[in-house]
Design a protein around this motif. Structure first.
Motif, mmCIF file in Angstrom:
data_model
loop_
_atom_site.group_PDB
_atom_site.id
_atom_site.type_symbol
_atom_site.label_atom_id
_atom_site.label_comp_id
_atom_site.label_asym_id
_atom_site.label_seq_id
_atom_site.Cartn_x
_atom_site.Cartn_y
_atom_site.Cartn_z
ATOM 1 N N ASP A 3 0.815 -1.214 0.000
ATOM 2 C CA ASP A 3 0.000 0.000 0.000
ATOM 3 C C ASP A 3 0.855 1.273 0.000
ATOM 4 O OD1 ASP A 3 -2.271 -1.469 -0.079
ATOM 5 O OD2 ASP A 3 -2.931 -1.046 1.973
ATOM 6 N N LYS A 4 2.073 1.182 0.537
ATOM 7 C CA LYS A 4 2.947 2.356 0.605
ATOM 8 C C LYS A 4 3.751 2.556 -0.673
ATOM 9 C CE LYS A 4 3.404 2.123 5.634
ATOM 10 N NZ LYS A 4 4.349 1.974 6.790
ATOM 11 N N VAL A 5 3.606 1.649 -1.625
ATOM 12 C CA VAL A 5 4.286 1.788 -2.917
ATOM 13 C C VAL A 5 3.386 2.606 -3.838
ATOM 14 C CG1 VAL A 5 5.308 0.579 -4.871
ATOM 15 C CG2 VAL A 5 5.389 -0.455 -2.586
ATOM 16 N N ASP A 6 3.868 3.764 -4.253
ATOM 17 C CA ASP A 6 3.035 4.680 -5.034
ATOM 18 C C ASP A 6 2.534 4.059 -6.338
ATOM 19 O OD1 ASP A 6 3.253 6.668 -3.151
ATOM 20 O OD2 ASP A 6 5.024 7.569 -4.082
ATOM 21 N N ASP A 7 3.435 3.438 -7.072
ATOM 22 C CA ASP A 7 3.072 2.850 -8.354
ATOM 23 C C ASP A 7 3.844 1.541 -8.502
ATOM 24 O OD1 ASP A 7 2.380 2.168 -10.903
ATOM 25 O OD2 ASP A 7 3.274 3.930 -11.881
ATOM 26 N N THR A 8 3.196 0.431 -8.214
ATOM 27 C CA THR A 8 3.889 -0.860 -8.242
ATOM 28 C C THR A 8 4.401 -1.202 -9.639
ATOM 29 O OG1 THR A 8 1.817 -2.086 -8.634
ATOM 30 C CG2 THR A 8 2.507 -1.755 -6.329
ATOM 31 N N GLU A 9 3.745 -0.674 -10.672
ATOM 32 C CA GLU A 9 4.132 -1.021 -12.034
ATOM 33 C C GLU A 9 5.406 -0.320 -12.497
ATOM 34 O OE1 GLU A 9 0.919 -1.622 -14.975
ATOM 35 O OE2 GLU A 9 -0.436 -0.971 -13.374
ATOM 36 N N LYS A 10 6.003 0.484 -11.642
ATOM 37 C CA LYS A 10 7.295 1.087 -11.957
ATOM 38 C C LYS A 10 8.441 0.120 -11.684
ATOM 39 C CE LYS A 10 7.244 4.700 -9.331
ATOM 40 N NZ LYS A 10 7.629 6.001 -8.698
ATOM 41 N N TYR A 11 8.157 -0.957 -10.962
ATOM 42 C CA TYR A 11 9.215 -1.863 -10.514
ATOM 43 C C TYR A 11 9.052 -3.258 -11.110
ATOM 44 C CZ TYR A 11 9.326 1.841 -7.015
ATOM 45 O OH TYR A 11 9.370 3.057 -6.392
ATOM 46 N N ASP A 12 10.179 -3.924 -11.353
ATOM 47 C CA ASP A 12 10.097 -5.323 -11.771
ATOM 48 C C ASP A 12 9.664 -6.158 -10.568
ATOM 49 O OD1 ASP A 12 12.611 -6.731 -10.466
ATOM 50 O OD2 ASP A 12 13.340 -4.827 -11.282
ATOM 51 N N VAL A 13 9.264 -7.409 -10.798
ATOM 52 C CA VAL A 13 8.662 -8.210 -9.739
ATOM 53 C C VAL A 13 9.600 -8.438 -8.552
ATOM 54 C CG1 VAL A 13 6.943 -9.398 -11.140
ATOM 55 C CG2 VAL A 13 9.242 -10.336 -10.982
#
Length: 209
Positions: free
Chosen positions: A55-65
């Motif tokens: 929830d604290k990650v602003d945009d999860t799709e900015k990061y690889d898995v």
């Protein structure tokens, strides 16, 4: 253990194939002996509520898995073991990947003797095989899992995909329930599970322990 081991992991890195999904294939991996990990060196508790993960990650799709998995303290043991088994590079090389990520508490539920065996310096190949069953070399949503009946680990070993879990919304994979699903990353997604997947002869007949 002074000699190197060479292992060819089973399965094919393939897209969703109807009623079967295949795990990430690790080809001719030279398994360099590593130091034995102590069970006490691993986190066995979840520092945050399952519902609050990422929830604290602003945009999860900015990061690889893998980078995304590192951002959850609940997955610290899983990430540490992936690094111990030298699987990080294999995860990074595939274009799309899905992680079934056991929480720290999932590892705490494992029989201690099995966990100690996996952490031994002499069992790097065994640890790698166990972790490989948590990695699918394609982007698979929780909805798509309902259309598949099993995950192939080797030619003779499969992990069954079951009916919705106790919540009525999630499928089960090898007896593990997806407790938080479809956390999207730049190159795939993470499904958080409440049990470690342990491929064994039992899975060949669709049974789980």
């Amino acid at each position: 253990m002074n000699r190197s081991e060479t292992a060819t992991m089973g399965g094919l890195a393939a897209e969703n194939q109807g009623k079967q999904l295949d795990v990430l294939v690790v080809k001719e991996q030279v398994l360099v002996p590593v130091a034995t990990l102590s069970v006490t060196a691993l986190a066995m508790e979840n520092p945050e509520d399952i519902n609050d993960m990422f929830d604290k990650v602003d945009d999860t799709e900015k990061y690889d898995v893998l980078t995304l998995a590192r951002k959850s303290p609940n997955l610290s043991t899983f990430v540490k073991l992936l690094e111990q088994a030298n699987l990080a590079d294999d995860i990074q090389r595939v274009e799309h990947v899905t992680l079934f990520a056991p929480t720290n508490e999932a590892f705490a539920r494992m029989p201690k003797d099995k966990l100690k065996t996996l952490l031994s310096s002499e069992n790097t190949a065994l640890l790698s095989t166990m972790l490989q069953s948590h990695i699918i070399a394609s982007d698979v949503s929780s909805g798509a899992l309902r259309d598949n009946s099993r995950i192939r680990v080797t030619d003779n070993s499969y992990i069954p995909i079951g009916q919705p879990g106790t919540s009525g919304t999630n499928v089960t994979v090898g007896g593990a329930e997806l407790v938080k699903s479809d956390i999207e990353a730049a190159n795939g997604r993470i499904h958080v599970i409440d049990k470690v997947l342990l491929p064994s002869e039992d899975f060949q007949s669709g049974n789980t322990r």
